[in-house]
Motif scaffolding. Structure first.
Motif, PDB file in Angstrom:
ATOM      1  N   ARG A  17      34.731  82.678  26.410  1.00 28.57           N
ATOM      2  CA  ARG A  17      34.506  82.304  27.811  1.00 28.57           C
ATOM      3  C   ARG A  17      33.127  81.685  27.997  1.00 28.57           C
ATOM      4  NH1 ARG A  17      37.402  83.190  32.140  1.00 28.57           N
ATOM      5  NH2 ARG A  17      38.807  84.523  30.929  1.00 28.57           N
ATOM      6  N   SER A  18      32.143  82.161  27.217  1.00 24.92           N
ATOM      7  CA  SER A  18      30.793  81.598  27.337  1.00 24.92           C
ATOM      8  C   SER A  18      30.721  80.180  26.781  1.00 24.92           C
ATOM      9  CB  SER A  18      29.785  82.487  26.604  1.00 24.92           C
ATOM     10  OG  SER A  18      30.029  82.498  25.205  1.00 24.92           O
ATOM     11  N   GLN A  25      33.603  74.740  33.920  1.00 25.63           N
ATOM     12  CA  GLN A  25      34.618  74.086  34.745  1.00 25.63           C
ATOM     13  C   GLN A  25      34.035  72.834  35.384  1.00 25.63           C
ATOM     14  OE1 GLN A  25      37.820  75.265  35.025  1.00 25.63           O
ATOM     15  NE2 GLN A  25      38.336  73.404  36.168  1.00 25.63           N
ATOM     16  N   TRP A  26      34.735  71.691  35.212  1.00 22.87           N
ATOM     17  CA  TRP A  26      34.340  70.433  35.836  1.00 22.87           C
ATOM     18  C   TRP A  26      35.399  70.043  36.859  1.00 22.87           C
ATOM     19  CZ3 TRP A  26      30.901  66.942  37.062  1.00 22.87           C
ATOM     20  CH2 TRP A  26      31.314  65.652  37.406  1.00 22.87           C
ATOM     21  N   ASN A  27      34.969  69.814  38.072  1.00 20.69           N
ATOM     22  CA  ASN A  27      35.875  69.434  39.155  1.00 20.69           C
ATOM     23  C   ASN A  27      35.639  67.969  39.497  1.00 20.69           C
ATOM     24  OD1 ASN A  27      36.866  72.140  39.447  1.00 20.69           O
ATOM     25  ND2 ASN A  27      34.997  72.647  40.555  1.00 20.69           N
ATOM     26  N   ASP A  52      41.329  66.567  30.921  1.00 20.27           N
ATOM     27  CA  ASP A  52      41.483  65.755  32.121  1.00 20.27           C
ATOM     28  C   ASP A  52      42.058  66.557  33.289  1.00 20.27           C
ATOM     29  OD1 ASP A  52      41.588  63.719  33.884  1.00 20.27           O
ATOM     30  OD2 ASP A  52      43.086  62.524  32.832  1.00 20.27           O
ATOM     31  N   LEU A  53      43.202  67.204  33.114  1.00 24.77           N
ATOM     32  CA  LEU A  53      43.889  67.850  34.232  1.00 24.77           C
ATOM     33  C   LEU A  53      43.241  69.175  34.629  1.00 24.77           C
ATOM     34  CD1 LEU A  53      47.609  67.150  33.257  1.00 24.77           C
ATOM     35  CD2 LEU A  53      46.155  65.904  34.854  1.00 24.77           C
ATOM     36  N   SER A  54      42.943  70.007  33.656  1.00 22.09           N
ATOM     37  CA  SER A  54      42.396  71.335  33.968  1.00 22.09           C
ATOM     38  C   SER A  54      40.907  71.316  34.268  1.00 22.09           C
ATOM     39  CB  SER A  54      42.671  72.294  32.802  1.00 22.09           C
ATOM     40  OG  SER A  54      41.995  71.862  31.629  1.00 22.09           O
ATOM     41  N   GLY A  55      40.177  70.298  33.781  1.00 18.14           N
ATOM     42  CA  GLY A  55      38.731  70.255  33.965  1.00 18.14           C
ATOM     43  C   GLY A  55      37.977  71.228  33.084  1.00 18.14           C
ATOM     44  N   GLU A  56      38.613  71.719  32.024  1.00 16.71           N
ATOM     45  CA  GLU A  56      37.960  72.674  31.111  1.00 16.71           C
ATOM     46  C   GLU A  56      36.940  71.953  30.240  1.00 16.71           C
ATOM     47  OE1 GLU A  56      39.068  75.344  27.173  1.00 16.71           O
ATOM     48  OE2 GLU A  56      40.668  74.602  28.469  1.00 16.71           O
ATOM     49  N   VAL A  57      35.717  72.466  30.225  1.00 17.36           N
ATOM     50  CA  VAL A  57      34.635  71.935  29.395  1.00 17.36           C
ATOM     51  C   VAL A  57      34.413  72.909  28.249  1.00 17.36           C
ATOM     52  CG1 VAL A  57      32.222  71.228  29.317  1.00 17.36           C
ATOM     53  CG2 VAL A  57      33.588  70.795  31.376  1.00 17.36           C
ATOM     54  N   GLU A  83      31.447  78.003  36.860  1.00 19.97           N
ATOM     55  CA  GLU A  83      31.911  79.022  35.938  1.00 19.97           C
ATOM     56  C   GLU A  83      33.384  78.794  35.617  1.00 19.97           C
ATOM     57  OE1 GLU A  83      30.367  81.396  34.370  1.00 19.97           O
ATOM     58  OE2 GLU A  83      28.379  81.150  35.278  1.00 19.97           O
ATOM     59  N   PHE A  84      33.724  79.051  34.363  1.00 19.37           N
ATOM     60  CA  PHE A  84      35.110  78.882  33.931  1.00 19.37           C
ATOM     61  C   PHE A  84      35.932  80.082  34.389  1.00 19.37           C
ATOM     62  CE2 PHE A  84      38.483  79.360  30.702  1.00 19.37           C
ATOM     63  CZ  PHE A  84      39.132  78.160  30.896  1.00 19.37           C
ATOM     64  N   GLN A  85      36.974  79.829  35.168  1.00 14.50           N
ATOM     65  CA  GLN A  85      37.826  80.884  35.709  1.00 14.50           C
ATOM     66  C   GLN A  85      39.212  80.901  35.077  1.00 14.50           C
ATOM     67  OE1 GLN A  85      36.551  83.102  37.612  1.00 14.50           O
ATOM     68  NE2 GLN A  85      34.614  82.040  38.041  1.00 14.50           N
ATOM     69  N   GLY A  86      39.465  80.023  34.122  1.00 10.55           N
ATOM     70  CA  GLY A  86      40.782  79.974  33.500  1.00 10.55           C
ATOM     71  C   GLY A  86      40.960  81.048  32.451  1.00 10.55           C
ATOM     72  N   THR A  87      42.060  80.955  31.734  1.00  5.30           N
ATOM     73  CA  THR A  87      42.376  81.909  30.673  1.00  5.30           C
ATOM     74  C   THR A  87      41.936  81.343  29.331  1.00  5.30           C
ATOM     75  OG1 THR A  87      44.593  80.956  30.453  1.00  5.30           O
ATOM     76  CG2 THR A  87      44.339  82.840  31.945  1.00  5.30           C
TER      77      THR A  87
END
Length: 254
Positions: free
Chosen positions: A113-114, A118-120, A171-176, A198-202
Motif C-alpha cells: 500500500r505504501s 491515487q491520481w484523479n 488509466d481507468l483506476s488512477g493507481e500510481v 492516498e491509495f484507497q483501493g485493494t
C-alpha cells in the motif's frame, strides 16, 4: 600492574608478576611534584598484587587482606526434560506459525500500500506534473511508455534520467505504483505526494511464489521483502519498459 594468573586445562598458566615501580604525585602551589617510592625489588609479590587491585580505600585504613582462593567446582548441568504436553501436541507450534504468518502478511500489505498513490485525472496530465516537478516541462529528460496492463486497461511507465526507479500509472483506476529499491520508492513517494492522494483501493494478493519465499516454514526461508528486489524491482522495470517500447515501435511502423 601485576598480571592475573589463570587456570587453563586444569592447571595454572603461570603468568609472572612483572612490577615496575611506584611513583607518588602531588600538587605544590599549582605545580605537579612526584617522587619514586618503590622499585621492582622493594616489595614482595603479594604486596605488588595488593597494589594491582582497583579499590578506593580511606586514608590510613591500610590494604585489606587477600581473600583465600577456592578451586571452582566443575559440573555439567543436567538437561531438563521437555514436558509431556509439548510432545503430545503441536498446537502451540502451529499457533506461533500462524501468528508469524499473519505478521508477515500484514507487513507485506502495508508495504504494497505504501508503494501506491491515487491520481484523479487523465494520465497525460500526470506526466505533465511529473515533468514540471523535475523542471523539465517539455519532457526532454523523461520517457513515457506504455507497458503491459490488465485486459481493458492501459498502463504507462514514467522514468527520468535524473532519477532512479520508475513511476507507473493506470488509466481507468488512477493507481500510481513505484518501482525500484526501497530508497527509490520512498523518494518517489515524497516526489508525487504533493499532487496525489492516498491509495484507497485493494492491493493485489500475495502470489504462491511470494508466500513460499516470505512466510515462515518455507523452503527458501524468510527472506526480506523490503529491498525492492524480485517482481517489483529493477528487473520488472526493465521488462515492462522493454515490452512497452517494442509495442510502441510496432505502432509507429504501422
Amino acid at each position: 600492574m601485576p598480571f592475573c594468573d589463570k587456570v587453563y586445562k586444569g592447571g595454572w598458566e603461570g603468568r609472572p608478576i612483572l612490577p615496575d615501580a611506584v611513583w607518588r604525585f602531588w600538587l605544590d602551589h599549582g605545580k605537579v611534584r612526584f617522587c619514586h617510592q618503590y622499585g621492582a625489588d622493594d616489595l614482595k609479590a603479594e604486596q605488588w598484587a595488593e597494589r594491582g587491585r582497583v579499590r578506593l580505600l580511606a586514608e590510613g585504613s591500610g590494604m585489606p587482606p587477600l581473600a583465600s582462593w577456592k578451586p571452582p567446582r566443575l559440573c555439567i548441568a543436567k538437561l531438563s526434560k521437555p514436558s509431556s504436553g509439548s510432545l503430545s501436541s503441536g498446537r502451540s507450534w502451529e499457533e506461533r506459525q500462524r501468528t508469524q504468518q499473519d505478521k508477515v502478511m500484514a507487513r507485506w500489505e502495508e508495504q504494497q500500500r505504501s508503494r501506491r498513490r491515487q491520481w484523479n485525472g487523465p494520465v497525460g496530465k500526470f506526466k505533465e506534473r511529473l515533468d514540471a516537478s523535475m523542471d523539465d516541462p517539455q519532457g526532454y529528460e523523461s520517457t513515457w511508455m506504455p507497458i503491459q496492463a490488465k485486459e481493458g486497461r492501459s498502463r504507462w511507465c514514467w522514468t527520468s534520467r535524473r532519477l532512479k526507479g520508475a513511476v507507473e500509472v493506470e488509466d481507468l483506476s488512477g493507481e500510481v505504483f513505484f518501482r525500484g529499491s526501497m530508497e527509490n520508492q520512498v523518494f518517489l513517494l515524497e516526489f508525487v505526494r504533493q499532487f496525489t492522494d492516498e491509495f484507497q483501493g485493494t492491493v493485489p494478493k500475495m502470489s504462491a511464489k511470494t508466500k513460499q519465499r516470505l512466510l515462515p516454514g518455507s523452503h527458501s526461508g524468510g527472506r526480506s521483502f523490503w529491498t525492492g528486489s524480485g517482481k517489483g524491482g529493477q528487473k520488472g522495470v526493465k521488462r515492462g519498459v522493454q515490452k512497452g517500447a517494442q509495442s510502441w515501435q510496432t505502432r509507429g511502423r504501422r
